[in-house]
Each structure stands twice: as structure tokens, then as C-alpha cells.
Design a protein around this motif. Structure first.
Motif, short mmCIF file in Angstrom:
data_model
loop_
_atom_site.label_atom_id
_atom_site.label_comp_id
_atom_site.label_asym_id
_atom_site.label_seq_id
_atom_site.Cartn_x
_atom_site.Cartn_y
_atom_site.Cartn_z
N ILE A 280 0.84 -1.10 0.10
CA ILE A 280 0.03 0.15 -0.12
C ILE A 280 0.96 1.21 -0.08
O ILE A 280 1.71 1.52 0.80
N THR B 25 0.81 5.67 -0.56
CA THR B 25 0.22 6.96 -0.67
C THR B 25 0.85 8.16 -1.19
O THR B 25 1.96 7.64 -1.55
N ALA C 118 -5.01 4.48 4.21
CA ALA C 118 -3.83 3.54 3.86
C ALA C 118 -4.05 2.48 5.25
O ALA C 118 -4.14 1.34 5.07
N LYS D 165 -4.87 -1.47 5.30
CA LYS D 165 -3.91 -2.24 5.60
C LYS D 165 -4.77 -3.24 6.93
O LYS D 165 -4.66 -4.45 6.85
N PHE E 284 2.53 -1.44 4.23
CA PHE E 284 2.30 0.25 3.89
C PHE E 284 3.77 0.79 4.07
O PHE E 284 4.06 1.04 5.04
N SER F 119 6.02 4.44 3.61
CA SER F 119 5.89 5.91 3.63
C SER F 119 7.00 6.35 4.19
O SER F 119 8.02 5.73 4.71
N VAL G 55 -3.64 4.83 -2.37
CA VAL G 55 -4.73 5.39 -1.86
C VAL G 55 -4.38 6.97 -1.76
O VAL G 55 -3.13 7.38 -1.77
N CYS H 261 3.62 10.27 -5.89
CA CYS H 261 4.09 9.16 -4.89
C CYS H 261 5.43 8.86 -4.84
O CYS H 261 5.94 8.38 -3.93
#
Ligand SMILES: [Mn+2]
Length: 352
Positions: free
Chosen positions: A20, A22, A34, A38, A52, A54, A85, A93
Motif C-alpha cells: 500500500i 500513498t 492506507a 491495511k 504500507f 511511507s 490510496v 508518490c
């Protein structure tokens, strides 16, 4: 159930490693959507490996934030499904070092932005208030009554909705948004005042760049704009955090709050890509449609809130690119259709 939901459900069932993602500099809607997705995958598909990734943590505590995998570089690996997302395309992204965009896996987009995103295996975007609302709708429609909203999910849901609707003030708020909010608040009543207060706090290094932005404010008719130059950053030793935070403050609290001003834009430098400048447009409702301006410059967003990036030697040069584009668009509108392109397209707010 919607066919897109079905397609995503089938992709989830067939995948083992789900990634995932974002947008860069995630906001609370990015994080919340997100993390809700998840958690949904972890609970209902416990055998799947879900990550996820980031580049940063949320600026205040939210449930499941310890499950965010912080990585500076996002590379393609063993993923067989990527779900993006709160973003419609790779460009917002990824950074130039990433390789995830060349993934061989299926890519799914769950978004709510109005500008056209990229092609993907599945695109889920019903123009809801936020990605969080769209993700919760997906979870509910896929699992029906089996989808239980826990207090943690309730908090995430409220955080995403409240943040992206400006506490239900923006016109993206639909009756369904209130209905979902009611459902979430029956599970847990988040202190919205406290959340708003904490998420409005800014670091002290915001103040110096903020003073530069205020000095550089220019007004043309009902539009205001401001920028910062490289020499300011060097001479005053401004930090990335300070400049980003000051730009955000000017964008959200100053530009269209000057009397007589209804819309405008703020320019800030990219601290990672030399010569790149980010332009954020904002307008009061009914005054200036700004998505098409951003699109003309290669960006996108919402009707009254949009952004793009331009390549320029300095902040004031980036401003010139925008002003030239505005002039060009204005001419185009006058030539092709009826005049008065900058006059209110809808009835303005009574209070402005
Ligand atoms: Mn969003």
C-alpha cells in the motif's frame, strides 16, 4: 457490489504480497485510508503479507501508526499487488530514486481527486469526500455486516474525513459523509477540537520563511501570490521543514483571506530536485476554478484546490511561468467562449 470493488477483491484474493502506498508528504487522509485498508487486509486476509510504506510518520499520534514501514526509497520487490490510496498517479508518490513504478504487479488506485489520474488495473474513485471514505465504503460493501468498525478504525475514519473536508466545510462533503461520520461516532467520539488544534501546530522554524512569504505577497485584482527565492533560503539558512510549513500556512490561512482576494497561489522549492518548484493553487468557492490551471502546467487536483510542479531557476521565475500560463488561458477562454473568465462561475459565498 460495484464491479471495481469486485475486481479489487479478486486481486486481493489472488495476491500474496500487497503493497500500500500513498502520496508524498502524506496528509491525514493518506495515512488514514492506507491504515484502514491495511487493517482490513490483516483482519480478513490474515495469510497475506501486507505492507504500507511511507517516507514519514504522521505529525500526530493515530492508531496503527507503528505499522507504517518508513523507507526513504520505494523499490519494486516481491509485491504482486500495489494499492495506491489518496493519489491518482505515480508522479506524486515517487521520487527519482524509486523503482516501484516499473513494478510488474497489478496496480490499483483508490482516490477521490477530480483530475484525471493514470491508467491502472482498477481505478476506484466515486468522487467521495476523501480516500478514507472510499476505503471504508469498499470494506463495508465487500464484507457487509461482517465488517466491524473498531474504535481504532473509527478514529482513523474520523481523522481522514475531518481533515479532508475541513470539518465538513468544503463542498466535497456529501450527505453520505455525514452518515458515515455518524456511524463512526457511535463507535468512538473523537475530540475534534483537540485533533484540529494539534494538527494546526507548526514548528518554530516556520516563522522566518513565513515573514519572507508575507513580504513577497503580490496582489493582482482578486488574486494573490507569493514565493520564496533561493537566496532567501541560503542567506537565512531556512530549513525544508520551515519552508514547507510556512508555504502551507500562507496557502491555507493568508492568500484568500486578504480582503478583495479570492484566489491565488504559493510557490515553494523542491529540496530534493534542483530547479523544481511546487505551485499550490487555492480559491474560495465559486470564484476561480484552479484544477484546469494546474492541469495546463502538468499538475492537477480539485476545482478549488490544486497543485503542480514547474522547472525554473528561481522562485520568482516560477511565478512568471504561472502568470504567463494564466494569461494564455485567459486569452484562450476569451477567444473560444464568452468573456469574463475570472468572474464567479457559481454564486459566491454570502459571507465573502
Ligand atoms: Mn485526500
Amino acid at each position: 457490489m460495484k464491479s471495481e470493488y469486485n475486481k479489487l477483491r479478486k486481486l486481493i484474493e489472488r495476491s500474496n504480497n500487497i503493497l500500500i502506498l500513498t502520496h508524498k508528504g502524506p496528509d491525514f487522509d493518506g495515512f488514514a485510508s492506507a491504515l484502514i485498508l491495511k487493517n482490513f487486509l490483516n483482519v480478513y486476509y490474515p495469510k497475506k503479507n501486507v505492507t504500507f510504506r511511507s517516507r514519514q510518520h504522521p505529525p500526530q499520534k493515530i492508531p496503527f501508526m507503528n505499522e507504517i514501514l518508513i523507507t526513504q526509497r520505494i523499490d519494486t520487490d516481491k509485491e504482486d499487488l500495489v494499492v495506491i490510496v489518496d493519489a491518482g498517479s505515480w508522479d506524486i508518490c515517487i521520487t527519482k530514486d524509486d523503482t516501484i513504478q516499473v513494478t510488474k504487479s497489478k496496480v490499483v488506485i483508490i482516490d477521490h481527486h477530480t483530475s484525471k489520474g493514470m491508467e491502472a488495473e482498477v481505478v476506484i474513485n466515486d468522487g467521495m469526500s476523501c480516500a478514507t471514505e472510499q476505503v471504508l465504503d469498499f470494506c463495508t460493501k465487500v464484507k457487509g455486516k461482517k465488517y466491524v468498525i473498531s474504535p481504532d478504525i473509527s478514529v482513523l475514519g474520523q481523522v481522514g474525513i475531518v481533515f479532508d473536508t475541513g470539518r465538513f466545510a468544503y463542498n466535497n462533503t456529501k450527505p453520505e459523509t455525514y452518515e458515515l461520520m455518524a456511524k463512526l461516532r457511535r463507535v468512538f467520539e473523537l475530540d475534534l477540537e483537540d485533533f484540529e488544534y494539534k494538527s494546526s501546530k507548526f514548528p518554530v522554524e516556520t516563522l522566518l520563511p513565513l515573514s519572507i512569504y508575507i513580504q513577497n505577497m503580490h496582489i493582482i485584482d482578486d488574486m494573490a501570490y507569493s514565493y520564496i527565492n533561493r537566496s532567501d533560503i541560503q542567506n537565512l539558512k531556512l530549513t525544508k521543514i520551515g519552508v514547507n510549513s510556512a508555504q502551507q500556512f500562507v496557502r491555507d490561512n493568508i492568500v484568500r483571506y486578504i480582503q478583495g482576494v479570492h484566489w491565488g497561489f504559493v510557490v515553494k522549492p523542491s529540496f530534493t530536485t534542483e530547479g523544481e518548484w511546487k505551485i499550490s493553487f487555492r480559491s474560495s468557492q465559486g470564484y476561480q476554478e484552479v484544477a484546469s490551471i494546474a492541469e495546463a502546467l502538468g499538475g492537477g487536483g480539485h476545482q478549488y484546490s490544486s497543485a503542480t510542479r514547474v522547472t525554473a531557476d528561481d522562485g520568482d521565475k516560477a511565478v512568471k511561468i504561472v502568470l504567463d500560463t494564466l494569461e494564455r488561458l485567459q486569452k484562450k477562454v476569451i477567444n473560444e467562449t464568452t468573456p469574463q473568465p475570472s468572474s464567479p462561475s457559481q454564486s459566491p459565498l454570502p459571507s465573502t
